[in-house]
Design a protein around this motif. Structure first.
Motif, PDB file in Angstrom:
ATOM      1  N   PHE A  50       0.814  -1.223   0.000  1.00  0.00           N
ATOM      2  CA  PHE A  50       0.000   0.000   0.000  1.00  0.00           C
ATOM      3  C   PHE A  50       0.845   1.270   0.000  1.00  0.00           C
ATOM      4  O   PHE A  50       1.907   1.300   0.623  1.00  0.00           O
ATOM      5  CB  PHE A  50      -0.793   0.091   1.311  1.00  0.00           C
ATOM      6  N   LEU A  51       0.314   2.322  -0.613  1.00  0.00           N
ATOM      7  CA  LEU A  51       0.763   3.668  -0.247  1.00  0.00           C
ATOM      8  C   LEU A  51       0.267   3.907   1.169  1.00  0.00           C
ATOM      9  O   LEU A  51      -0.795   3.401   1.556  1.00  0.00           O
ATOM     10  CB  LEU A  51       0.156   4.723  -1.182  1.00  0.00           C
ATOM     11  N   ARG A  52       1.010   4.662   1.951  1.00  0.00           N
ATOM     12  CA  ARG A  52       0.681   4.837   3.376  1.00  0.00           C
ATOM     13  C   ARG A  52      -0.763   5.277   3.625  1.00  0.00           C
ATOM     14  O   ARG A  52      -1.452   4.702   4.459  1.00  0.00           O
ATOM     15  CB  ARG A  52       1.639   5.829   4.031  1.00  0.00           C
ATOM     16  N   ASP A  53      -1.233   6.296   2.907  1.00  0.00           N
ATOM     17  CA  ASP A  53      -2.587   6.802   3.175  1.00  0.00           C
ATOM     18  C   ASP A  53      -3.662   5.787   2.774  1.00  0.00           C
ATOM     19  O   ASP A  53      -4.692   5.669   3.418  1.00  0.00           O
ATOM     20  CB  ASP A  53      -2.823   8.155   2.501  1.00  0.00           C
ATOM     21  N   ARG A  54      -3.421   5.013   1.728  1.00  0.00           N
ATOM     22  CA  ARG A  54      -4.377   3.976   1.325  1.00  0.00           C
ATOM     23  C   ARG A  54      -4.432   2.868   2.373  1.00  0.00           C
ATOM     24  O   ARG A  54      -5.493   2.330   2.651  1.00  0.00           O
ATOM     25  CB  ARG A  54      -4.001   3.370  -0.032  1.00  0.00           C
ATOM     26  N   ARG A  55      -3.292   2.543   2.943  1.00  0.00           N
ATOM     27  CA  ARG A  55      -3.260   1.509   3.981  1.00  0.00           C
ATOM     28  C   ARG A  55      -4.098   1.940   5.175  1.00  0.00           C
ATOM     29  O   ARG A  55      -4.861   1.151   5.733  1.00  0.00           O
ATOM     30  CB  ARG A  55      -1.821   1.238   4.404  1.00  0.00           C
ATOM     31  N   GLN A  56      -3.977   3.185   5.577  1.00  0.00           N
ATOM     32  CA  GLN A  56      -4.766   3.690   6.701  1.00  0.00           C
ATOM     33  C   GLN A  56      -6.253   3.670   6.355  1.00  0.00           C
ATOM     34  O   GLN A  56      -7.086   3.332   7.191  1.00  0.00           O
ATOM     35  CB  GLN A  56      -4.319   5.107   7.066  1.00  0.00           C
ATOM     36  N   PHE A  57      -6.587   4.003   5.121  1.00  0.00           N
ATOM     37  CA  PHE A  57      -7.980   4.028   4.693  1.00  0.00           C
ATOM     38  C   PHE A  57      -8.611   2.635   4.768  1.00  0.00           C
ATOM     39  O   PHE A  57      -9.713   2.466   5.278  1.00  0.00           O
ATOM     40  CB  PHE A  57      -8.071   4.573   3.258  1.00  0.00           C
ATOM     41  N   TYR A  58      -7.913   1.618   4.262  1.00  0.00           N
ATOM     42  CA  TYR A  58      -8.474   0.263   4.239  1.00  0.00           C
ATOM     43  C   TYR A  58      -8.352  -0.467   5.572  1.00  0.00           C
ATOM     44  O   TYR A  58      -9.152  -1.350   5.864  1.00  0.00           O
ATOM     45  CB  TYR A  58      -7.838  -0.568   3.122  1.00  0.00           C
ATOM     46  N   ALA A  59      -7.371  -0.147   6.372  1.00  0.00           N
ATOM     47  CA  ALA A  59      -7.213  -0.666   7.745  1.00  0.00           C
ATOM     48  C   ALA A  59      -7.428  -2.182   7.854  1.00  0.00           C
ATOM     49  O   ALA A  59      -8.201  -2.650   8.670  1.00  0.00           O
ATOM     50  CB  ALA A  59      -8.144   0.084   8.695  1.00  0.00           C
ATOM     51  N   LEU A  60      -6.709  -2.934   7.022  1.00  0.00           N
ATOM     52  CA  LEU A  60      -6.863  -4.389   7.036  1.00  0.00           C
ATOM     53  C   LEU A  60      -6.496  -5.014   8.373  1.00  0.00           C
ATOM     54  O   LEU A  60      -7.097  -6.002   8.787  1.00  0.00           O
ATOM     55  CB  LEU A  60      -6.020  -5.029   5.930  1.00  0.00           C
ATOM     56  N   GLU A  61      -5.521  -4.432   9.048  1.00  0.00           N
ATOM     57  CA  GLU A  61      -5.135  -4.965  10.357  1.00  0.00           C
ATOM     58  C   GLU A  61      -6.317  -4.936  11.322  1.00  0.00           C
ATOM     59  O   GLU A  61      -6.479  -5.840  12.144  1.00  0.00           O
ATOM     60  CB  GLU A  61      -3.965  -4.179  10.969  1.00  0.00           C
ATOM     61  N   GLU A  62      -7.151  -3.906  11.224  1.00  0.00           N
ATOM     62  CA  GLU A  62      -8.313  -3.801  12.093  1.00  0.00           C
ATOM     63  C   GLU A  62      -9.420  -4.776  11.672  1.00  0.00           C
ATOM     64  O   GLU A  62     -10.120  -5.335  12.518  1.00  0.00           O
ATOM     65  CB  GLU A  62      -8.843  -2.371  12.098  1.00  0.00           C
ATOM     66  N   LEU A  63      -9.572  -4.992  10.367  1.00  0.00           N
ATOM     67  CA  LEU A  63     -10.589  -5.925   9.883  1.00  0.00           C
ATOM     68  C   LEU A  63     -10.309  -7.350  10.352  1.00  0.00           C
ATOM     69  O   LEU A  63     -11.234  -8.109  10.608  1.00  0.00           O
ATOM     70  CB  LEU A  63     -10.640  -5.922   8.354  1.00  0.00           C
ATOM     71  N   TRP A  64      -9.040  -7.700  10.455  1.00  0.00           N
ATOM     72  CA  TRP A  64      -8.628  -9.032  10.903  1.00  0.00           C
ATOM     73  C   TRP A  64      -8.018  -8.939  12.291  1.00  0.00           C
ATOM     74  O   TRP A  64      -6.999  -9.551  12.587  1.00  0.00           O
ATOM     75  CB  TRP A  64      -7.643  -9.647   9.904  1.00  0.00           C
ATOM     76  N   GLY A  65      -8.644  -8.191  13.171  1.00  0.00           N
ATOM     77  CA  GLY A  65      -8.129  -7.936  14.509  1.00  0.00           C
ATOM     78  C   GLY A  65      -7.965  -9.165  15.383  1.00  0.00           C
ATOM     79  O   GLY A  65      -7.196  -9.152  16.336  1.00  0.00           O
ATOM     80  N   ASP A  66      -8.664 -10.256  15.065  1.00  0.00           N
ATOM     81  CA  ASP A  66      -8.548 -11.492  15.837  1.00  0.00           C
ATOM     82  C   ASP A  66      -7.324 -12.316  15.436  1.00  0.00           C
ATOM     83  O   ASP A  66      -7.000 -13.297  16.090  1.00  0.00           O
ATOM     84  CB  ASP A  66      -9.791 -12.360  15.664  1.00  0.00           C
ATOM     85  N   ALA A  67      -6.666 -11.920  14.364  1.00  0.00           N
ATOM     86  CA  ALA A  67      -5.502 -12.666  13.879  1.00  0.00           C
ATOM     87  C   ALA A  67      -4.306 -12.432  14.792  1.00  0.00           C
ATOM     88  O   ALA A  67      -4.205 -11.403  15.469  1.00  0.00           O
ATOM     89  CB  ALA A  67      -5.149 -12.217  12.462  1.00  0.00           C
ATOM     90  N   GLU A  68      -3.392 -13.401  14.774  1.00  0.00           N
ATOM     91  CA  GLU A  68      -2.102 -13.207  15.438  1.00  0.00           C
ATOM     92  C   GLU A  68      -1.294 -12.264  14.543  1.00  0.00           C
ATOM     93  O   GLU A  68      -1.099 -12.539  13.356  1.00  0.00           O
ATOM     94  CB  GLU A  68      -1.385 -14.544  15.573  1.00  0.00           C
ATOM     95  N   ILE A  69      -0.873 -11.127  15.093  1.00  0.00           N
ATOM     96  CA  ILE A  69      -0.202 -10.097  14.299  1.00  0.00           C
ATOM     97  C   ILE A  69       1.258  -9.994  14.720  1.00  0.00           C
ATOM     98  O   ILE A  69       1.565  -9.850  15.903  1.00  0.00           O
ATOM     99  CB  ILE A  69      -0.903  -8.734  14.465  1.00  0.00           C
ATOM    100  N   THR A  70       2.155 -10.082  13.726  1.00  0.00           N
ATOM    101  CA  THR A  70       3.584  -9.929  13.965  1.00  0.00           C
ATOM    102  C   THR A  70       4.064  -8.713  13.199  1.00  0.00           C
ATOM    103  O   THR A  70       3.877  -8.625  11.982  1.00  0.00           O
ATOM    104  CB  THR A  70       4.360 -11.178  13.485  1.00  0.00           C
ATOM    105  N   HIS A  71       4.669  -7.768  13.903  1.00  0.00           N
ATOM    106  CA  HIS A  71       5.282  -6.597  13.273  1.00  0.00           C
ATOM    107  C   HIS A  71       6.739  -6.933  13.009  1.00  0.00           C
ATOM    108  O   HIS A  71       7.468  -7.276  13.944  1.00  0.00           O
ATOM    109  CB  HIS A  71       5.175  -5.376  14.182  1.00  0.00           C
TER     110      HIS A  71
END
Length: 131
Positions: free
Chosen positions: A99-120
């Motif tokens: 993503f371009l940064r602003d598009r990533r914030q707009f779509y917020a996939l991390e929030e849509l899959w908030g139950d997933a195990e997330i690794t940064h």
């Protein structure tokens, strides 16, 4: 239920994808492990940010090249190359989002899959996307 072999393959593929992103200095790489979620569309979503449309294309190509070189796979489907704001590479079990940064914030996939195990993934870290 998917077999252990398939899970191991998707784990390795996730690591290769992260390595391809890192080759082109992708920012904010996040690995969402969806394997334990009911009705998940893939084992992993791997998301990163780019600072320009040129970098989006460079990251996407790097991921494709690394995956093809190390696994022989090509994406089943790709989307977004014409818009140059978000490129999706679908490897079926691993779905890549650049993503371009602003598009990533707009779509917020991390929030849509908030139950997933997330690794940064740290910027300087070598791929260990899957634990």
């Amino acid at each position: 239920m998917k077999s252990t072999l398939v899970r191991q393959d998707s784990d390795k593929l996730a690591d290769v994808v992260v390595r391809g992103m890192q080759e082109k200095k992708a920012a904010d790489i996040v690995v969402l492990n969806l394997k334990e979620l009911k009705n998940a569309v893939a084992d992993y979503f791997i998301i990163c940010s780019a600072s320009s449309d040129t970098q989006i294309e460079a990251i996407a190509r790097s991921v494709e090249e690394e995956v093809e070189k190390l696994t022989g796979q090509n994406p089943w489907q790709t989307e977004g190359r014409m818009n140059r704001e978000w490129v999706l590479l679908d490897y079926v079990d691993v779905v890549v989002h650049v993503f371009l940064r602003d598009r990533r914030q707009f779509y917020a996939l991390e929030e849509l899959w908030g139950d997933a195990e997330i690794t940064h993934v740290a910027e300087e870290e070598t791929p260990a996307a899957v634990k």
